[in-house]
Design a protein around this motif. Structure first.
Motif: not given
Length: 406
Positions: A328-351
Motif C-alpha cells: 500500500g505504498v505509493p511509488v515515485v519512479t522514472t519511466p526507465n523503471c519498467g514499472s507498472v505504476v500509473r502516473d497520478g493513480v498509484d504513484g508519480i512518474i518523474v523524469p
C-alpha cells in the motif's frame, strides 16, 4: 498453438532469482527437463551450514546457503556445478571474491547435452553465446530472457560523463559496446525473447531484435506481500536496493537535501548495500543510509514507509516497486523503471535525473493525506495483478506460441 508439454526446457540460471520461480512454473506446466544452476543446496555441500555457524557466515554466504529449490521441482532434474567449485566459491566469498560460476554451470549443461531437452531457456546476459549456438545446431528452440535492457551500459556511460570519477568501480566503454554486440548476436539466435517490461522491449528491438519475437512478461511477487499490515510513518520516504549511479541514488540524495532546505518534514531512508566510499562522497549526502538488513526486516521497512522512491536510470522491472505497492505504498519512479505504476493513480512518474521532480513528488504525497490514501489503495489493487501466479500464467502463454524444432 500446440501441446505445451512438447517443449522440454533446460533452464540455464545461475543464482536463485525470483526464488526459482521460472523453473517452478515450467515444472508445473510439464515443460521442465533440467535446471542448470551454480548452487541450489541439493548436493553434498548442502550440509555445510551444519558445520559453519550462521554467526561466522558473511552475508553472501548466508544468502547462498539460504537458497531452496521449490519442493515441486524433482531433485533429479537439478544440476549444480561440481562440489569442489562451490567449495572454492565459498572460500572466495569469505574474502569478498567473485560470485560468478556461469562458465562452470554451462560446462555441465553442454557435457550433458542439455539433459535431452529440446529447448533452452537462458537468463544469462551473454556469457552463453557458444552454448546457445551449440543448442541451435542441435535444432533446439532458444528462449532468452532480457532481465535488463541492453542499453544499461550506455546509461552508465552518460552518467560517467556527467560525474567523472564518481562511478566507484571499474567501468569500460569498450566492454559496454562489446557486450552490446554479443547481445545483438544472442537476439539473432533466440526464437523468443522475454522482456519484463515495455522499457526493456524497446531497447531490445532498437538493438536489432525482431519485434515479432519479443514478448513482454511482467515479473510477479509472492501473494503473501498483499497480506502485509501497513503502518505508514508520515514523511518516511524509502528506497530499497543497491546504492549507486544506475539506481539514481545521487539524485535521491539531492532531493533529500532539497526537502531539508524547504523544511519539509521528511525522512529519506536508504536500505541496501552501500560502498563505504559512497558514504564519504558529498554527491550522496542527505539520506539516512541504513545499510543491508535481513529480508524479514525489509518487509517491515515497506510497511512503515509513507512513499517509496526509485529514481533509477535503467531497470528491467524492479520487484521492489511491486513489493512496495503490495504494502500500500505509493511509488515515485522514472519511466526507465519498467514499472507498472500509473502516473497520478498509484504513484508519480518523474523524469530521470531530476532531483527537483523527485522532491516535488515526495512532498506532494507526504503532505496531501487524501492523495496518499487514494494512491495507497490503488497501489495495492494494482499489485494484486502481478503475483507469481499471474507471472506463471503469462509466461506459459508466451511459450505456447513457440513450436518445438525436434
Amino acid at each position: 498453438m500446440h501441446d505445451q508439454a512438447s517443449l522440454r526446457f533446460a533452464v540455464l540460471q545461475p543464482g536463485a532469482r525470483l526464488h526459482y520461480a521460472l523453473p517452478a512454473v515450467l515444472q508445473r506446466a510439464g515443460m521442465l527437463q533440467r535446471l542448470y544452476t551454480d548452487f541450489a543446496n541439493v548436493g553434498p555441500l548442502r550440509h555445510l551450514e551444519k558445520f559453519l555457524p550462521r554467526s561466522l557466515q558473511p552475508a553472501p554466504v548466508r544468502r547462498m546457503l539460504g537458497r531452496k529449490v521449490p519442493a515441486d521441482i524433482p531433485r533429479s532434474k537439478v544440476r549444480e556445478v561440481r562440489a569442489d567449485i562451490v567449495r572454492d566459491r565459498v572460500v572466495r566469498l569469505f574474502s569478498n571474491g567473485a560470485l560468478n560460476n556461469a562458465a562452470s554451470m554451462l560446462a555441465v549443461a553442454r557435457k550433458e547435452r542439455f539433459g535431452g531437452a529440446n529447448a533452452i531457456y537462458t537468463v544469462l546476459v551473454n556469457e552463453d553465446i557458444e552454448a546457445c549456438r551449440e543448442a541451435k545446431e542441435g535444432s533446439r528452440t532458444i528462449v532468452h530472457e532480457a532481465m535488463l535492457g541492453p542499453d544499461v551500459g550506455l546509461w552508465l556511460e552518460e552518467e560517467h560523463k556527467r560525474f567523472p570519477g564518481r562511478l566507484h568501480g571499474t567501468f569500460s566503454v569498450d566492454r559496454v559496446h562489446a557486450g552490446r554486440e554479443r547481445d545483438r548476436m544472442k537476439y539473432q539466435l533466440a526464437d523468443l525473447i522475454i522482456a519484463p517490461s515495455d522499457f526493456v522491449k524497446r531497447a531490445v528491438v532498437e538493438l536489432g531484435a525482431d519485434v515479432s519475437r519479443v514478448d513482454v512478461v511482467p515479473y510477479g511477487i509472492d501473494a503473501s506481500w498483499l497480506e502485509a499490515d501497513p503502518r505508514p510513518v508520515q514523511g518516511r520516504a524509502l528506497f530499497v536496493g543497491s546504492v549507486g549511479l544506475r539506481k539514481g541514488s545521487h539524485y535521491l540524495a539531492e532531493a533529500a537535501r532539497l526537502l531539508t532546505q524547504r523544511s519539509v518534514s521528511c525522512d529519506v531512508r536508504v536500505v541496501g548495500p552501500v560502498d563505504h566510499r559512497i558514504l564519504r562522497d558529498p554527491l550522496f549526502f542527505g539520506p539516512d543510509y541504513v545499510g543491508q538488513i535481513p529480508r524479514t526486516k525489509v518487509r517491515e521497512e515497506f510497511t512503515t514507509a509513507d512513499v517509496f522512491v526509485l529514481p533509477t536510470l535503467c531497470e528491467g522491472s524492479a520487484l521492489v516497486h511491486l513489493e512496495a505497492m503490495a504494502c500500500g505504498v505509493p511509488v515515485v519512479t522514472t519511466p526507465n523503471c519498467g514499472s507498472v505504476v500509473r502516473d497520478g493513480v498509484d504513484g508519480i512518474i518523474v523524469p530521470i535525473r531530476s532531483a527537483t521532480a523527485i522532491a516535488d513528488a515526495i512532498e506532494r504525497i507526504v503532505t496531501d493525506r487524501n492523495l496518499r490514501e487514494a494512491m495507497s489503495r490503488n497501489a495495492r489493487e494494482r499489485a494484486a495483478e502481478f503475483t507469481l501466479e499471474r507471472y506463471g500464467d503469462r509466461l506459459v502463454a508466451a511459450l505456447c506460441k513457440l513450436r518445438p524444432t525436434n
